[in-house]
Scaffold this motif. Structure first.
Motif, PDB file in Angstrom:
ATOM      1  N   ILE A  87       0.831  -1.196   0.000  1.00 49.93           N
ATOM      2  CA  ILE A  87       0.000   0.000   0.000  1.00 49.93           C
ATOM      3  C   ILE A  87       0.870   1.252   0.000  1.00 49.93           C
ATOM      4  O   ILE A  87       0.708   2.141  -0.820  1.00 49.93           O
ATOM      5  CB  ILE A  87      -0.917   0.004   1.246  1.00 49.93           C
ATOM      6  CG1 ILE A  87      -1.735  -1.285   1.306  1.00 49.93           C
ATOM      7  CG2 ILE A  87      -1.806   1.224   1.228  1.00 49.93           C
ATOM      8  CD1 ILE A  87      -2.846  -1.390   0.324  1.00 49.93           C
ATOM      9  N   TYR A  88       1.787   1.344   0.912  1.00 54.44           N
ATOM     10  CA  TYR A  88       2.497   2.609   1.100  1.00 54.44           C
ATOM     11  C   TYR A  88       4.008   2.414   1.108  1.00 54.44           C
ATOM     12  O   TYR A  88       4.756   3.199   0.564  1.00 54.44           O
ATOM     13  CB  TYR A  88       2.051   3.238   2.422  1.00 54.44           C
ATOM     14  CG  TYR A  88       2.480   4.667   2.593  1.00 54.44           C
ATOM     15  CD1 TYR A  88       2.279   5.604   1.586  1.00 54.44           C
ATOM     16  CD2 TYR A  88       3.080   5.103   3.773  1.00 54.44           C
ATOM     17  CE1 TYR A  88       2.673   6.921   1.735  1.00 54.44           C
ATOM     18  CE2 TYR A  88       3.465   6.423   3.935  1.00 54.44           C
ATOM     19  CZ  TYR A  88       3.257   7.328   2.918  1.00 54.44           C
ATOM     20  OH  TYR A  88       3.642   8.625   3.075  1.00 54.44           O
ATOM     21  N   THR A  89       4.438   1.349   1.718  1.00 52.45           N
ATOM     22  CA  THR A  89       5.862   1.093   1.845  1.00 52.45           C
ATOM     23  C   THR A  89       6.207  -0.089   0.957  1.00 52.45           C
ATOM     24  O   THR A  89       5.384  -0.546   0.193  1.00 52.45           O
ATOM     25  CB  THR A  89       6.189   0.713   3.292  1.00 52.45           C
ATOM     26  OG1 THR A  89       5.416  -0.449   3.605  1.00 52.45           O
ATOM     27  CG2 THR A  89       5.826   1.817   4.244  1.00 52.45           C
ATOM     28  N   GLN A 111       3.626   0.076  -6.977  1.00 55.47           N
ATOM     29  CA  GLN A 111       2.775   1.054  -6.301  1.00 55.47           C
ATOM     30  C   GLN A 111       1.351   0.943  -6.844  1.00 55.47           C
ATOM     31  O   GLN A 111       1.151   0.622  -8.013  1.00 55.47           O
ATOM     32  CB  GLN A 111       3.282   2.477  -6.547  1.00 55.47           C
ATOM     33  CG  GLN A 111       4.335   2.932  -5.577  1.00 55.47           C
ATOM     34  CD  GLN A 111       5.730   2.675  -6.102  1.00 55.47           C
ATOM     35  OE1 GLN A 111       5.934   2.621  -7.299  1.00 55.47           O
ATOM     36  NE2 GLN A 111       6.677   2.496  -5.206  1.00 55.47           N
ATOM     37  N   THR A 112       0.385   1.217  -5.983  1.00 57.63           N
ATOM     38  CA  THR A 112      -0.999   1.012  -6.396  1.00 57.63           C
ATOM     39  C   THR A 112      -1.829   2.293  -6.352  1.00 57.63           C
ATOM     40  O   THR A 112      -3.052   2.235  -6.414  1.00 57.63           O
ATOM     41  CB  THR A 112      -1.675  -0.055  -5.506  1.00 57.63           C
ATOM     42  OG1 THR A 112      -1.585   0.362  -4.143  1.00 57.63           O
ATOM     43  CG2 THR A 112      -1.005  -1.393  -5.659  1.00 57.63           C
ATOM     44  N   GLY A 113      -1.172   3.458  -6.252  1.00 60.74           N
ATOM     45  CA  GLY A 113      -1.888   4.725  -6.350  1.00 60.74           C
ATOM     46  C   GLY A 113      -3.060   4.841  -5.391  1.00 60.74           C
ATOM     47  O   GLY A 113      -4.106   5.342  -5.768  1.00 60.74           O
ATOM     48  N   CYS A 114      -2.881   4.349  -4.167  1.00 60.94           N
ATOM     49  CA  CYS A 114      -3.904   4.564  -3.150  1.00 60.94           C
ATOM     50  C   CYS A 114      -5.098   3.644  -3.355  1.00 60.94           C
ATOM     51  O   CYS A 114      -6.118   3.790  -2.714  1.00 60.94           O
ATOM     52  CB  CYS A 114      -4.381   6.015  -3.225  1.00 60.94           C
ATOM     53  SG  CYS A 114      -4.653   6.800  -1.666  1.00 60.94           S
ATOM     54  N   CYS A 115      -5.007   2.720  -4.273  1.00 58.92           N
ATOM     55  CA  CYS A 115      -6.167   1.934  -4.671  1.00 58.92           C
ATOM     56  C   CYS A 115      -5.754   0.493  -4.981  1.00 58.92           C
ATOM     57  O   CYS A 115      -5.671   0.109  -6.142  1.00 58.92           O
ATOM     58  CB  CYS A 115      -6.773   2.563  -5.930  1.00 58.92           C
ATOM     59  SG  CYS A 115      -8.469   3.030  -5.735  1.00 58.92           S
ATOM     60  N   THR A 118      -7.941  -1.548  -7.455  1.00 60.75           N
ATOM     61  CA  THR A 118      -7.853  -1.173  -8.873  1.00 60.75           C
ATOM     62  C   THR A 118      -6.667  -1.866  -9.527  1.00 60.75           C
ATOM     63  O   THR A 118      -6.760  -2.352 -10.655  1.00 60.75           O
ATOM     64  CB  THR A 118      -7.702   0.362  -8.999  1.00 60.75           C
ATOM     65  OG1 THR A 118      -8.794   0.971  -8.334  1.00 60.75           O
ATOM     66  CG2 THR A 118      -7.697   0.797 -10.449  1.00 60.75           C
ATOM     67  N   ALA A 119      -5.553  -1.926  -8.818  1.00 60.06           N
ATOM     68  CA  ALA A 119      -4.317  -2.438  -9.405  1.00 60.06           C
ATOM     69  C   ALA A 119      -4.364  -3.928  -9.721  1.00 60.06           C
ATOM     70  O   ALA A 119      -3.575  -4.418 -10.532  1.00 60.06           O
ATOM     71  CB  ALA A 119      -3.149  -2.146  -8.475  1.00 60.06           C
ATOM     72  N   THR A 125      -2.215  -2.757 -15.240  1.00 64.36           N
ATOM     73  CA  THR A 125      -1.005  -2.435 -15.999  1.00 64.36           C
ATOM     74  C   THR A 125       0.275  -2.574 -15.176  1.00 64.36           C
ATOM     75  O   THR A 125       1.238  -3.207 -15.624  1.00 64.36           O
ATOM     76  CB  THR A 125      -1.094  -0.993 -16.538  1.00 64.36           C
ATOM     77  OG1 THR A 125      -2.311  -0.856 -17.258  1.00 64.36           O
ATOM     78  CG2 THR A 125       0.076  -0.677 -17.444  1.00 64.36           C
ATOM     79  N   ALA A 126       0.290  -1.971 -13.981  1.00 62.30           N
ATOM     80  CA  ALA A 126       1.529  -1.973 -13.192  1.00 62.30           C
ATOM     81  C   ALA A 126       1.955  -3.405 -12.866  1.00 62.30           C
ATOM     82  O   ALA A 126       3.147  -3.739 -12.907  1.00 62.30           O
ATOM     83  CB  ALA A 126       1.341  -1.171 -11.908  1.00 62.30           C
TER      84      ALA A 126
ATOM     85  N   ARG B 223       5.569   5.823  -0.402  1.00 61.17           N
ATOM     86  CA  ARG B 223       4.704   6.580  -1.309  1.00 61.17           C
ATOM     87  C   ARG B 223       3.620   5.657  -1.840  1.00 61.17           C
ATOM     88  O   ARG B 223       3.783   4.445  -1.914  1.00 61.17           O
ATOM     89  CB  ARG B 223       5.510   7.184  -2.449  1.00 61.17           C
ATOM     90  CG  ARG B 223       6.361   6.177  -3.200  1.00 61.17           C
ATOM     91  CD  ARG B 223       7.437   6.916  -3.994  1.00 61.17           C
ATOM     92  NE  ARG B 223       8.462   6.015  -4.461  1.00 61.17           N
ATOM     93  CZ  ARG B 223       8.696   5.745  -5.742  1.00 61.17           C
ATOM     94  NH1 ARG B 223       7.975   6.304  -6.680  1.00 61.17           N
ATOM     95  NH2 ARG B 223       9.651   4.918  -6.085  1.00 61.17           N
ATOM     96  N   LEU B 224       2.516   6.280  -2.206  1.00 61.73           N
ATOM     97  CA  LEU B 224       1.386   5.523  -2.731  1.00 61.73           C
ATOM     98  C   LEU B 224       1.407   5.472  -4.245  1.00 61.73           C
ATOM     99  O   LEU B 224       0.885   4.537  -4.850  1.00 61.73           O
ATOM    100  CB  LEU B 224       0.072   6.162  -2.269  1.00 61.73           C
ATOM    101  CG  LEU B 224      -0.220   6.022  -0.774  1.00 61.73           C
ATOM    102  CD1 LEU B 224      -1.220   7.070  -0.323  1.00 61.73           C
ATOM    103  CD2 LEU B 224      -0.742   4.623  -0.481  1.00 61.73           C
ATOM    104  N   PHE B 225       1.992   6.488  -4.869  1.00 60.09           N
ATOM    105  CA  PHE B 225       1.990   6.598  -6.317  1.00 60.09           C
ATOM    106  C   PHE B 225       3.396   6.353  -6.858  1.00 60.09           C
ATOM    107  O   PHE B 225       4.390   6.577  -6.166  1.00 60.09           O
ATOM    108  CB  PHE B 225       1.502   7.997  -6.742  1.00 60.09           C
ATOM    109  CG  PHE B 225       0.015   8.180  -6.522  1.00 60.09           C
ATOM    110  CD1 PHE B 225      -0.873   7.986  -7.566  1.00 60.09           C
ATOM    111  CD2 PHE B 225      -0.479   8.514  -5.269  1.00 60.09           C
ATOM    112  CE1 PHE B 225      -2.241   8.132  -7.360  1.00 60.09           C
ATOM    113  CE2 PHE B 225      -1.844   8.670  -5.059  1.00 60.09           C
ATOM    114  CZ  PHE B 225      -2.720   8.476  -6.109  1.00 60.09           C
TER     115      PHE B 225
END
Ligand SMILES: Nc1nc2c(ncn2[C@@H]2O[C@H](COP(=O)(O)OP(=O)(O)OP(=O)(O)O)[C@@H](O)[C@H]2O)c(=O)[nH]1
Ligand SMILES: [Mg+2]
Lengths: 249, 227
Positions: A87-89, A111-115, A118-119, A125-126, B223-225
């Motif tokens: 999620i964050y780390t 990274q999952t962009g806060c979601c 979705t990922a 894609t990621a 970071r999240l992004f």
């Protein structure tokens, strides 16, 4: 089209079968209704890439512990790669590297962009890129484990990303969890009810959990396990090996 | 009744839609770092940030996308790739652009057989810049170079605005209104960007703030992004 080259309309989406072919072509086989396979563009390469296993489930249910166990048990026999969706780390990836269950270069974090959901389902894609990078760097790989970020009971992997998925729930979350259902519990190819050692501590009834799980899942398998008592995750490892056996060598 | 619209308009809507599964949702366009550094704290500062981003990054990517939509040879593609590198001084931004181009390329490949009659998707290489991939996808979908510029300019604000909404838990209706209100500015930027598509005349504005935010973000552990 040679019907003998196809296994069945199963979770493998066709991409792992005897011949390369594009995704989602409707076709008919003797004795079957016409159907479409569900592989996504990520599976269009036409090569038999590694088996991709998604491991999802709520926060803290034991996903990383299961990935670590599978790496330890299967890593000697098989060429393995791991993708974590932290999620964050990069906590999960770091844990796996620190515990040296696999060489560092075999573990990647996205990274999952806060979601996180979705990922793994709506825009994969990621994760596809991470798997492509692993395959490019380490080919030939036999097996890629994709751990989702801790999520909720609606979390499920897109069939464009993975071949089969395991959903891990935690006994300490209460024995109501399998009854509550949700796509993760009902549709995963394997449901793992983890931390059975904690059942007496939290007053959870394992028979109820197992019974409810079977009720909502029909014929699909359920494993009750404690990684504390069986750090080798024997049942899950055997299930994964059985999935691999369905792939032509 | 006949609908009088430029051909390719529906493809343009799809290519400018953030739900197009091409990996954009893990990129914040500098917003995550701008929030951390206290530059974006709410809707007003978000609007100022987005407008600034539109007039620099948005303008440059719109020019590149429009130019890419006119390309007919692999040689031109290679040249435009270098033009994009030269207009993107921050290494982290170059990486982010190529990561998103790679994702969009996968979607474009699954949608259209080739960018044009004279180019193949492999001519773009494995990690093309995002605006170039966008321009090629627009060409494949019958979208004009002006349309490609519009898509790039619009995406330069829509994707970061969503990131801000998630990170600051802003009111989604207000954030949507901000993006829509930028519409005339987006159209103006697209028109300027697509005015002269000779490579040496493409916009080359830059914004040191965005470059710094991208570099500071790339160096972070948590970071999240992705950018
Ligand atoms: N008692 C007990 N603890 C377990 C078992 N399996 C995992 N744990 C512990 O549960 C905690 C969470 O496990 P993780 O593997 O990190 O869980 P996760 O699902 O990966 O968590 P997130 O990625 O944060 O969602 C850790 O402290 C593990 O050691 C088990 O079978 N029994
Ligand atoms: Mg984990």
């Amino acid at each position: 089209m040679r019907p003998d080259l196809y296994l069945s309309d199963s979770a493998d989406g066709g991409a792992r079968l005897g011949v390369p072919r594009p995704a989602a072509l409707p076709h008919e086989l003797p004795g079957e209704d016409p159907h479409e396979h569900r592989a996504g563009p990520g599976r269009l390469s036409g090569e038999h890439g590694p088996l991709r296993v998604g491991i999802g489930g709520p926060v803290g249910s034991g996903k990383t512990a299961l990935v670590a166990a599978l790496c330890r048990v299967l890593g000697e026999k098989l060429q393995l790669g791991v993708v974590t969706n932290d999620i964050y780390t990069t906590e999960d990836a770091d844990f796996l590297r620190r515990n040296a269950v696999l060489p560092d270069e075999r573990i990647v974090a996205v990274q999952t962009g806060c979601c996180p959901h979705t990922a793994i389902r709506d825009d994969i894609t990621a994760n596809l890129d991470a798997i492509d990078d692993l395959v490019e760097r380490l080919a030939p790989l036999d097996l890629v484990l994709v751990e989702s970020g801790g999520d909720n009971l609606t979390a499920s992997f897109s069939r464009g990303l993975i071949d089969v998925q395991i959903f891990v729930v935690d006994v300490a979350g209460g024995d109501k969890v399998p009854r509550k259902g949700g796509p993760g519990v009902t549709t995963a190819d394997l449901l793992v009810i983890n931390k059975t050692d904690l059942a007496p501590m939290v007053g959870a009834d394992l028979d109820v959990m197992s019974g409810d799980a079977h009720k909502v899942r029909g014929d699909k398998p359920v494993v009750l396990q404690s990684l504390r008592e069986d750090p080798a995750a024997t049942d899950v490892a055997n299930w994964v090996l059985a999935q691999m056996a369905r792939v032509p060598a | 009744m006949t609908l009088v619209l430029a051909p390719g308009t529906a493809a343009l809507l799809a290519l400018a839609d953030q739900r197009l599964p091409s990996g954009g949702h893990v990129h914040s366009g500098g917003v995550e770092q701008a929030i951390t550094d206290g530059l974006i704290t709410g809707v007003q500062s978000l609007e100022r940030f987005l407008e600034r981003r539109l007039r620099t990054t948005g303008l440059v990517t719109a020019g590149l996308a429009a130019a890419a939509a006119t390309i007919t040879t692999p040689g031109q593609l290679q040249r435009l790739d270098r033009e994009a590198d030269a207009r993107t001084p921050s290494p982290a931004q170059r990486l982010a652009s190529r990561a998103q181009g790679r994702g969009l390329l996968r979607t474009a490949k699954a949608t259209w057989a080739a960018p044009s009659t004279t180019l193949s998707w492999t001519d773009l290489g494995p990690r093309p810049h995002h605006p170039i991939t966008l321009g090629c996808a627009c060409a494949a979908g019958g979208v004009t170079p002006q349309g490609a510029a519009l898509a790039a300019a619009y995406l330069s604000v829509s994707a970061p605005s969503t990131a801000a909404q998630r990170l600051l838990a802003l009111d989604p209706v207000t954030v949507a209104a901000v993006t829509v209100r930028l519409g005339p500015a987006i159209e103006q930027v697209a028109a300027v960007a697509a005015h002269n598509l000779e490579f040496e005349h493409l916009p080359d504005d830059s914004d040191p703030l965005l470059d710094l935010l991208a570099e500071r973000h790339a160096a972070r552990e948590e970071r999240l992004f992705a950018s």
